[in-house]
Design a protein around this motif. Structure first.
Motif, short mmCIF file in Angstrom:
data_model
loop_
_atom_site.label_atom_id
_atom_site.label_comp_id
_atom_site.label_asym_id
_atom_site.label_seq_id
_atom_site.Cartn_x
_atom_site.Cartn_y
_atom_site.Cartn_z
N ARG A 281 0.85 -1.20 0.00
CA ARG A 281 0.00 0.00 0.00
C ARG A 281 0.88 1.25 0.00
O ARG A 281 1.00 1.96 1.00
CB ARG A 281 -0.93 -0.01 1.22
N THR A 282 1.52 1.49 -1.14
CA THR A 282 2.41 2.64 -1.30
C THR A 282 1.55 3.86 -1.64
O THR A 282 1.20 4.09 -2.80
CB THR A 282 3.45 2.38 -2.40
N VAL A 283 1.21 4.64 -0.63
CA VAL A 283 0.22 5.71 -0.79
C VAL A 283 0.62 6.76 -1.83
O VAL A 283 -0.21 7.14 -2.66
CB VAL A 283 -0.08 6.36 0.58
N PRO A 284 1.87 7.28 -1.84
CA PRO A 284 2.22 8.27 -2.88
C PRO A 284 2.01 7.75 -4.29
O PRO A 284 1.51 8.47 -5.16
CB PRO A 284 3.69 8.58 -2.60
N LEU A 285 2.40 6.48 -4.53
CA LEU A 285 2.23 5.90 -5.86
C LEU A 285 0.75 5.72 -6.18
O LEU A 285 0.31 6.01 -7.29
CB LEU A 285 2.97 4.56 -5.93
N LEU A 286 -0.02 5.24 -5.21
CA LEU A 286 -1.46 5.06 -5.44
C LEU A 286 -2.14 6.38 -5.74
O LEU A 286 -2.99 6.47 -6.63
CB LEU A 286 -2.09 4.40 -4.21
N ARG A 287 -1.75 7.42 -5.03
CA ARG A 287 -2.35 8.74 -5.28
C ARG A 287 -2.00 9.26 -6.67
O ARG A 287 -2.85 9.84 -7.36
CB ARG A 287 -1.88 9.72 -4.21
N ALA A 288 -0.75 9.04 -7.08
CA ALA A 288 -0.34 9.51 -8.42
C ALA A 288 -1.09 8.76 -9.51
O ALA A 288 -1.60 9.36 -10.47
CB ALA A 288 1.17 9.33 -8.58
N LEU A 289 -1.19 7.44 -9.38
CA LEU A 289 -1.90 6.66 -10.39
C LEU A 289 -3.38 7.03 -10.43
O LEU A 289 -3.97 7.16 -11.51
CB LEU A 289 -1.74 5.16 -10.09
#
Length: 645
Positions: A281-289
């Motif tokens: 659950r890598t939040v920065p990556l999830l938010r960017a995607l």
């Protein structure tokens, strides 16, 4: 003298003409010979290079032996064409010739054989037909003798095809290819490394040499990951080797974060699926995607939307913008979707706590329209999602009028845990029927599910208690089996029904200030209804706090003959602290189970004092909190008086 001069000039002219013609022929021969040498093995070069010096002209000319090389090249070109046009392994075996084949021909033949394995599998033929054929051994010998002369791409392709065909990893050809790759490891570019990383060399069945080779590949990727330029390569590496190296996976995630805007929707979906399957659950990556998905103007493909919804649900990452975009697009496409796809959306949205009324109504209509084409399990999955989200269709009577007889008839065909979840979901929605309840409350049904202290068994116990409470309070005229008092004893409950009691501590302290001390309260009260009350207290008719332990209560087991009966005008309060997770996403609508909790406690003659998180977090001082609780108490008493009237 003049005659002699004219003769010399004539000889000079002839010499220049001869020199120009000879130069052109030599140059043409050189070009033809160079192009030919690129395609011929070393054994043929001696034939092409045979040349002699013309004594009269003094220049070197190519002999007619070059025509033999051209014929040989033509034969091999014809062999390559026949291999490419082969339609079955038998066509390949016809062309196998250890003397006339080159390493490139062997690579092509093995690639064709690998292509035939899929057709053979569909026909029920195993790969042993290829592996045990003598011609296959000839191919391997030809390839083994030419390993050092092959291009790197050919070496990698042949190793991959041999492994996929099922070649023994300890065989000579496999060892030779692995050794050659190790020698060339430093010269491999990123494309070759990415290609090699996807080889079937993972798992317990790999040999030590394969593990060493893959470790070396991972080490090179870990050192050279900054050379990655194509999003497709990064995504493929995440899929194939991300789980083998945590450090490499973190670097690949950083690389994807840089390339998030360049990813196609399919690549974005693959990245999200990898993260979901690996539980990252890598939040920065999830938010960017999620940001770039929501900003795209085009409509998301159904397969992509299904994967995105699954990944978000698996990672508990409900992104409002993406969910709104997908829901709005999905409403129009629901009638054309297949049941498994729509069920996947329904389950994902329920775990994301995403309540989208138009989409849910469309799903309910889909169920009614296609009821005869849906299995009992598929209908049950829709009802489970509706129950979790506390969703009641706009045409509820029509919907349940058709669905309930269908699931009642096919209830026995479902697994036991799904039967329980189905009846529990109908209890949430207030649509229980005597036939369904009688099936679940039979001791032979629930005893096996509730045995033990595991979370699954305790969860089943709570659901049985919820169903039993719903039957007693809401299902009039039921004459079927019920739970015994011993089974409903609070001592059997060892898990909380999903609430975090730490969030209730400051609320309990404030209530203690209002009613006159902690000794007048009862905290974390486990009830026989299957619910845990955060706090319980009693007020007399003048709203003064009484010691709750001194008064009789129906939900407290044991002998209460020495306790005082609660007088008329008094109020027994049940405090429920609602947190963010108790509500639908971005909504003030309680999820199904917590709405049922409120309903059950009200029917059990509790006066509810509900403290939502979004109201409590606005209170900054102790004075504000005390006044808030006092105001809540007054409103709760007033609402109860109105309901009585």
């Amino acid at each position: 003298m003049a005659t002699r001069l004219l003769r010399l000039l004539h000889l000079r002219h002839q010499a220049l003409s001869l020199w120009k013609g000879t130069t052109a022929s030599v140059w043409t021969g050189y070009v033809n010979r160079t192009l030919l040498l690129r395609r011929l093995p070393s054994s043929t070069v001696s034939v092409v290079n045979s040349q002699h010096t013309d004594v009269e002209s003094g220049v070197t000319v190519v002999t007619t032996e070059g025509s033999e090389a051209t014929d040989l090249e033509t034969q091999r070109f014809t062999l390559e064409t026949r291999l490419r046009n082969a339609q079955s392994p038998e066509d390949v075996w016809k062309e196998v010739n250890e003397e006339g084949m080159t390493g490139d021909n062997a690579v092509l033949a093995i690639a064709k054989l690998h292509g035939f394995t899929q057709t053979m599998k569909e026909e029920g033929v195993t790969n042993d037909v290829i592996l045990q054929d003598p011609n296959f051994l000839v191919l391997c010998n030809v390839a083994n003798n030419s390993v050092a002369k092959l291009f790197t791409g050919s070496v990698l392709t042949m190793l991959r095809n041999l492994l996929l065909i099922g070649m023994n990893p300890e065989s000579k050809i496999i060892k030779s290819l692995e050794t050659e790759i190790r020698w060339r490891m430093r010269r491999l570019n990123m494309y070759h490394l990415c290609f090699l990383a996807q080889f079937p060399m993972h798992g317990d069945s790999t040999t030590e040499s394969q593990k060493e080779l893959m470790s070396e590949v991972l080490r090179n990727l870990d050192m050279r990951w900054t050379e990655l330029r194509e999003p497709r390569s990064v995504v493929q590496l995440m899929v194939s080797v991300g789980h083998l190296s945590t450090g490499l996976m973190e670097k690949l995630e950083d690389k994807v974060l840089e390339m998030a805007e360049q990813l196609s929707q399919e690549e974005t979906a693959r990245v999200l699926q990898v993260l979901a399957n690996r539980g990252r659950r890598t939040v920065p990556l999830l938010r960017a995607l999620a940001y770039h998905l929501s900003r795209r103007q085009f409509r998301l493909d159904i397969d992509v939307a299904t994967t995105v919804a699954y990944a978000f649900a698996n990672l508990n990452f409900p992104n409002t913008a993406v969910l709104q975009k997908m829901s709005a697009e999905l409403v129009e496409q629901v009638p054309q979707l297949k049941p498994p796809t729509l069920i996947s959306f329904a389950k994902s949205y329920s775990y994301l706590k995403w309540h989208h009324q138009p989409l849910m109504d469309t799903m309910a209509t889909y169920v009614i329209t296609n009821l005869k084409f849906l299995s009992e399990e598929q209908v049950a999955n829709f009802l489970l999602a509706f129950g979790r989200l506390n969703f009641t269709p706009s045409s509820a009577d029509e919907f349940f009028g058709q669905v309930l007889p269908y699931v009642t008839e096919g209830l026995s065909s479902l697994p036991k845990w799904m039967q329980l979840d189905l009846v529990w979901s109908l209890a949430i929605l207030g649509r229980l029927t005597p036939a369904l309840v009688a099936k679940v409350l039979t001791p032979s049904f629930y005893m096996a599910l509730t045995e033990g202290l595991s979370f699954k068994a305790q969860s089943a116990l709570l659901k049985i208690l919820h169903i039993h409470t719903t039957v007693q309070q809401e299902l009039t005229g039921y004459s079927g089996p019920l739970l015994t008092a011993e089974f409903c004893h609070p001592s059997k409950i060892h898990v909380s029904p999903g609430k975090n009691n730490k969030a209730a501590l400051p609320v309990v302290d404030t209530i203690a200030t209002v009613v006159g001390g902690l000794h007048k309260l009862r905290s974390e009260v486990v009830t026989p209804y299957g619910w845990t009350i955060d706090c319980e207290f009693v007020l007399d008719k003048d709203n003064r706090g009484l010691t709750v332990h001194e008064y009789q209560a129906d939900h407290i087991p044991g002998d209460q003959s020495e306790l005082i009966a609660l007088q008329d005008g008094s109020h027994r309060f049940a405090v429920l602290v609602w947190e963010y997770g108790n509500y639908c996403h971005q909504s003030k609508k309680l999820l199904g189970r917590f709405a049922m909790c409120r309903r059950h406690l009200q029917a059990a003659n509790f006066t509810l004092l509900e403290v939502p998180f979004y109201e409590w977090k606005e209170l900054k001082s102790e004075f504000q909190r005390v006044e808030y609780i006092k105001d809540k108490i007054r409103k709760a008493i007033a609402e109860e008086a109105v309901n009585v009237l």
